[in-house]
Design a protein around this motif. Structure first.
Motif, PDB file in Angstrom:
ATOM      1  N   LYS A   1       7.326  39.849  37.549  1.00  0.00           N
ATOM      2  CA  LYS A   1       7.989  38.943  36.380  1.00  0.00           C
ATOM      3  C   LYS A   1       9.598  39.407  36.436  1.00  0.00           C
ATOM      4  N   VAL A   2      10.369  38.457  36.472  1.00  0.00           N
ATOM      5  CA  VAL A   2      11.790  39.010  36.527  1.00  0.00           C
ATOM      6  C   VAL A   2      12.584  37.867  35.519  1.00  0.00           C
ATOM      7  N   LYS A   3      13.221  38.387  34.638  1.00  0.00           N
ATOM      8  CA  LYS A   3      14.383  37.545  33.948  1.00  0.00           C
ATOM      9  C   LYS A   3      15.569  37.593  34.554  1.00  0.00           C
ATOM     10  N   LEU A   4      16.430  36.746  34.872  1.00  0.00           N
ATOM     11  CA  LEU A   4      17.499  36.597  35.534  1.00  0.00           C
ATOM     12  C   LEU A   4      18.643  36.118  34.645  1.00  0.00           C
ATOM     13  N   ARG A   5      20.053  36.114  34.994  1.00  0.00           N
ATOM     14  CA  ARG A   5      21.076  35.684  34.112  1.00  0.00           C
ATOM     15  C   ARG A   5      21.736  34.680  35.097  1.00  0.00           C
ATOM     16  N   SER A   6      21.630  33.517  34.282  1.00  0.00           N
ATOM     17  CA  SER A   6      22.171  32.197  35.458  1.00  0.00           C
ATOM     18  C   SER A   6      22.255  32.542  36.635  1.00  0.00           C
ATOM     19  N   PRO A   7      20.803  32.476  37.221  1.00  0.00           N
ATOM     20  CA  PRO A   7      20.803  32.717  38.654  1.00  0.00           C
ATOM     21  C   PRO A   7      21.155  31.595  39.497  1.00  0.00           C
ATOM     22  N   VAL A   8      21.894  31.564  40.624  1.00  0.00           N
ATOM     23  CA  VAL A   8      21.948  30.793  41.756  1.00  0.00           C
ATOM     24  C   VAL A   8      20.786  31.056  42.773  1.00  0.00           C
ATOM     25  N   LEU A   9      20.225  29.814  43.249  1.00  0.00           N
ATOM     26  CA  LEU A   9      19.318  29.871  44.287  1.00  0.00           C
ATOM     27  C   LEU A   9      19.897  29.722  45.634  1.00  0.00           C
ATOM     28  N   VAL A  10      19.983  30.579  46.693  1.00  0.00           N
ATOM     29  CA  VAL A  10      20.582  30.621  47.847  1.00  0.00           C
ATOM     30  C   VAL A  10      19.285  30.087  49.083  1.00  0.00           C
ATOM     31  N   GLU A  11      19.232  29.149  49.603  1.00  0.00           N
ATOM     32  CA  GLU A  11      18.153  28.934  50.406  1.00  0.00           C
ATOM     33  C   GLU A  11      18.590  29.128  51.866  1.00  0.00           C
ATOM     34  N   GLY A  12      17.726  29.740  52.755  1.00  0.00           N
ATOM     35  CA  GLY A  12      18.044  29.922  54.021  1.00  0.00           C
ATOM     36  C   GLY A  12      16.848  29.983  54.956  1.00  0.00           C
TER      37      GLY A  12
ATOM     38  N   GLY B   1       5.188  16.861  53.517  1.00  0.00           N
ATOM     39  CA  GLY B   1       5.059  18.372  53.217  1.00  0.00           C
ATOM     40  C   GLY B   1       6.586  19.055  53.045  1.00  0.00           C
ATOM     41  N   GLN B   2       7.534  18.244  53.700  1.00  0.00           N
ATOM     42  CA  GLN B   2       8.704  18.730  53.344  1.00  0.00           C
ATOM     43  C   GLN B   2       9.308  18.351  51.806  1.00  0.00           C
ATOM     44  N   TYR B   3       8.843  17.402  51.506  1.00  0.00           N
ATOM     45  CA  TYR B   3       9.343  16.999  50.030  1.00  0.00           C
ATOM     46  C   TYR B   3       8.358  17.764  49.040  1.00  0.00           C
ATOM     47  N   GLU B   4       7.166  18.038  49.467  1.00  0.00           N
ATOM     48  CA  GLU B   4       6.244  18.884  48.530  1.00  0.00           C
ATOM     49  C   GLU B   4       6.975  20.298  48.399  1.00  0.00           C
ATOM     50  N   VAL B   5       7.269  20.888  49.750  1.00  0.00           N
ATOM     51  CA  VAL B   5       7.670  22.234  49.447  1.00  0.00           C
ATOM     52  C   VAL B   5       8.911  22.453  48.834  1.00  0.00           C
ATOM     53  N   ALA B   6       9.759  21.544  49.065  1.00  0.00           N
ATOM     54  CA  ALA B   6      11.259  21.487  48.509  1.00  0.00           C
ATOM     55  C   ALA B   6      10.928  21.313  46.769  1.00  0.00           C
ATOM     56  N   THR B   7      10.090  20.430  46.464  1.00  0.00           N
ATOM     57  CA  THR B   7       9.828  20.225  45.005  1.00  0.00           C
ATOM     58  C   THR B   7       9.455  21.339  44.204  1.00  0.00           C
ATOM     59  N   CYS B   8       8.627  22.079  45.245  1.00  0.00           N
ATOM     60  CA  CYS B   8       7.808  23.376  44.915  1.00  0.00           C
ATOM     61  C   CYS B   8       9.005  24.431  44.477  1.00  0.00           C
ATOM     62  N   VAL B   9       9.870  24.438  45.346  1.00  0.00           N
ATOM     63  CA  VAL B   9      10.933  25.581  45.095  1.00  0.00           C
ATOM     64  C   VAL B   9      11.933  25.483  44.227  1.00  0.00           C
ATOM     65  N   LEU B  10      11.979  24.035  44.018  1.00  0.00           N
ATOM     66  CA  LEU B  10      13.020  23.670  42.801  1.00  0.00           C
ATOM     67  C   LEU B  10      12.354  23.903  41.576  1.00  0.00           C
ATOM     68  N   GLU B  11      11.022  23.602  41.374  1.00  0.00           N
ATOM     69  CA  GLU B  11      10.322  23.824  40.015  1.00  0.00           C
ATOM     70  C   GLU B  11      10.348  25.599  39.863  1.00  0.00           C
TER      71      GLU B  11
ATOM     72  N   GLU C   1      12.045  27.257  36.516  1.00  0.00           N
ATOM     73  CA  GLU C   1      11.654  28.175  35.708  1.00  0.00           C
ATOM     74  C   GLU C   1      12.403  29.283  35.195  1.00  0.00           C
ATOM     75  N   HIS C   2      13.209  29.721  36.344  1.00  0.00           N
ATOM     76  CA  HIS C   2      13.978  30.870  36.334  1.00  0.00           C
ATOM     77  C   HIS C   2      15.568  30.573  35.606  1.00  0.00           C
ATOM     78  N   GLY C   3      15.620  29.443  35.313  1.00  0.00           N
ATOM     79  CA  GLY C   3      17.046  29.138  34.818  1.00  0.00           C
ATOM     80  C   GLY C   3      18.297  28.576  35.923  1.00  0.00           C
ATOM     81  N   VAL C   4      17.526  28.409  36.975  1.00  0.00           N
ATOM     82  CA  VAL C   4      18.713  28.028  38.149  1.00  0.00           C
ATOM     83  C   VAL C   4      19.254  26.835  37.551  1.00  0.00           C
ATOM     84  N   LYS C   5      20.744  26.700  37.781  1.00  0.00           N
ATOM     85  CA  LYS C   5      21.412  25.572  37.555  1.00  0.00           C
ATOM     86  C   LYS C   5      22.146  25.152  38.736  1.00  0.00           C
TER      87      LYS C   5
END
Lengths: 256, 256, 256, 256
Positions: A10-21, A98-108, A112-116
């Motif tokens: 469990k991790v609480k983050l400060r206005s985190p940015v998601l970087v996908e690679g 599958g691509q849509y499903e995985v991408a949606t799962c990543v964004l959800e 949850e972690h407050g990514v904007k």
């Protein structure tokens, strides 16, 4: 089994940015974000599994086995900038849905972690390679920031394929902004130089200092492979196979 | 119709080990586990059906018809070792999601019967064949046991494709350990010799005595076919088709 | 994410007719209905998204990004004729089930707005091109009207592929009538002339006056491209690829 | 839209037998059962629709449009024999799961009407054609009956592909018996002669008198086409395409 994120911590983050690679064109995104994970000593806190990943397992250095997966790492920014969530992994989904499903799962998971803000990293294929970083965004301000950090705006009409594109498109429905940074590459081999070019823009944009010298050895190796291949390819061009990238595509495309 | 196990008989087993041998590379797993079913006179107690198996039916020796399926057999160990559940069948699932669904269904059935250890059996393709048995595992202790029984640890990075791999990967979520035993094979023909090599390791590992001489006649036949083909293939190599195994792949790949 | 319509604006329309022109054969439908949107200054009021559209995003003229989508426009008829809902977009669904799902979603949206008549627009491939507009319908009266407006009845047996066909077939279950107008085209290039031919019939049928001169410049351009290609193709015909349209199909088929 | 049967009429039948003849190998089943529908003046009472059928619509002789579908006809036996439900249609499902879904839907509809026996009709490809009718069954008694009516038992191991096979396989779970009758055919053209051969066995088996002379004109036509093609094919064999049936497959395979 469904597409799902398994949380390790469990991790609480400060206005985190998601970087996908995740792995894609010339592995640029995978190499860039993977390097970031190591350089920043980011810590893994979740894994993403999906029946849309290819149906094989991977053997690690010690004969141990695991499913293909995505891996989420977090990094706490010691300065006043944003924390980071870094996503790397073994593969992209293998079908359209599958691509849509995985991408949606990543964004959800990100929400949850407050990514904007979401930044996706990948390669941009050009016949002659090049060292520019091409950008596109769902948000004008973010685009301007990327340009200020050294990127050039993508020409209109060109599609951005796979999760690097879908994540951006889907943020439109999720109260997030998103940016895509694509390093120019010839695209037929893993390209650590393109990864370094992207990292320069990305680190400037995020206000993070990263030492990129660790990539230079990989770049030298890639150059040597490129040289060797350029000799071989003269012969292969006779059959036309080399152009279509049949040889290198699958070998580098999925497992890292 | 969904992927489902149909039970023919209620059976209670003593800490059973699941051994999977559905058709795959050179039919090594199918041949090995099929031989085990006969040699141990194991009894069928359940069948697995799935809309992800290919859409045809199979005609048996008497003109009777059935769907492609998986078959679960059980064997009660007369000594103090573990009982066995043996899985053989006609086919693997035909799509990415189907592979995940069938593998999950197999593991759920195994868990119901108290299985804690899963062993999958298959072929390991090398250009020159070979007689080694390659292993990989989700668990270090199990891997060591396999090595003690004569296997060599798989080189890192090589993917294990299909249900032999997925079953291992999925046990990570199910409180089971899993091991994969792959017999080296050239891979373009059913390979009973590789099956025998795997069985030697497997029987030692399980502490079960099996007489393998029943496989020797199949091995002699396979050798003769190999010889005949090696003459033919000189001509075929001119078209390059023989290398890709287009001829033998589908013919042996699905129906046994 | 599911196939869904996202409404941008609540609109009440007077016995509206739905006119569909998603990209298909020679882009005839897309060009015709896209022209209608501009000529009538129709206003966008909803968008359709689907995981069955291809998994990429599109970069617009300003480096902004969006998912492939369908777009619904409405036009209020100033005279006593019917209002219009115009559907254009980037792509059709990529699979069999996706096609059915998207078509069903379109019709449900139409029904909500009181649509009783659906008209789909597309291309009709013939080896020699031609300037006729071929029609088919679920309803005899509508078919007669189309013929009176200048169309010819489709020969029996010829399948109408994709959403232009499915929308018609599915209205049988929905208390709507539907008509298909297909402009003859050689089919290997975007064909604004075929689009103009269809628009003539369509506007007459709907009793709407539209100035088609805006299409003439596109027609001149297409003619020039056709001329240039006809010179090139002499060489290509030697390999037979040009006939199958492999070159132009995907390039024009998806993104507009 | 889901796979579903739409009933046109409520019908109560006396121990009916379902006879399936959807398009498949050389259209043997479609031709045979289609002929039966006409000869017996059977009446349509239900239609089957599915998103797994191909995504196009069909234009009939009068420019009217409909989705591809299956059609159920019933025939009341004036003698003491069983009533019949006859299934013909435009297409089979296009994917693995679709095939299972459509076949299951057909059997559920059959069960509702009290069907205990299913007979599927199709073609059996042999290089040299032949006039035999090959049979296979889920039930020994039914098999013996078919042999008594003139069929020969299928060699073991040969798969029966598509709905003609799946319907049989799936009856194992549904308290029904099933039989498959396959007319030998070269398989590269619609084969009314094979259809007639199957009908002879089928009518004898069912104790129904049918006048087959109506098929003789079709047989003469098919013979003439065969003759013409045999001349053409000498040239085509040089490219090898004729053997693989690329030309005729899709043209005849889907729409009847």
């Amino acid at each position: 089994m469904r597409t799902e994120v398994r949380k390790l911590k469990k991790v609480k983050l400060r206005s985190p940015v998601l970087v996908e690679g995740l792995p894609g064109m010339a592995l640029v995104g995978r190499l860039a974000v993977g390097y970031l994970v190591e350089a920043l000593r980011a810590e893994k806190f979740a894994e993403l599994y999906s029946p849309h990943f290819p149906y094989y397992v991977i053997v690690d250095d010690e004969g141990r086995i695991r499913l293909p997966r995505g891996e989420f790492y977090y990094w706490r920014n010691p300065d006043k900038g944003p924390d980071l969530i870094l996503l790397i992994g073994d593969s992209q989904a293998q079908t359209n849905e599958g691509q849509y499903e995985v991408a949606t799962c990543v964004l959800e998971f990100a929400r949850e972690h407050g990514v904007k803000t979401v930044i996706t990293v990948g390669g941009y294929r050009t016949d002659s390679g090049g060292s520019r970083v091409v950008c596109a965004s769902t948000n004008r301000k973010l685009l301007v920031k990327a340009v200020e950090a050294g990127a050039v705006i993508s020409p209109p009409g060109s599609p951005i394929v796979g999760i690097a594109g879908l994540l951006l498109g889907l943020t439109n429905f999720m109260d997030m902004d998103a940016l895509c940074l694509l390093g120019e590459t010839k695209g037929h081999l893993p390209d650590p130089r393109a990864a370094k070019n992207v990292l320069k823009v990305l680190s400037k944009l995020l206000g993070i200092e990263v030492d990129f010298r660790g990539l230079d050895e990989s770049i030298r190796k890639a150059d040597r492979i490129e040289e060797l291949l350029s000799e071989v390819e003269v012969g292969e061009l006779l059959t036309g196979e080399a152009r279509e990238g049949k040889r290198t595509g699958p070998r580098y495309g999925y497992i890292v």
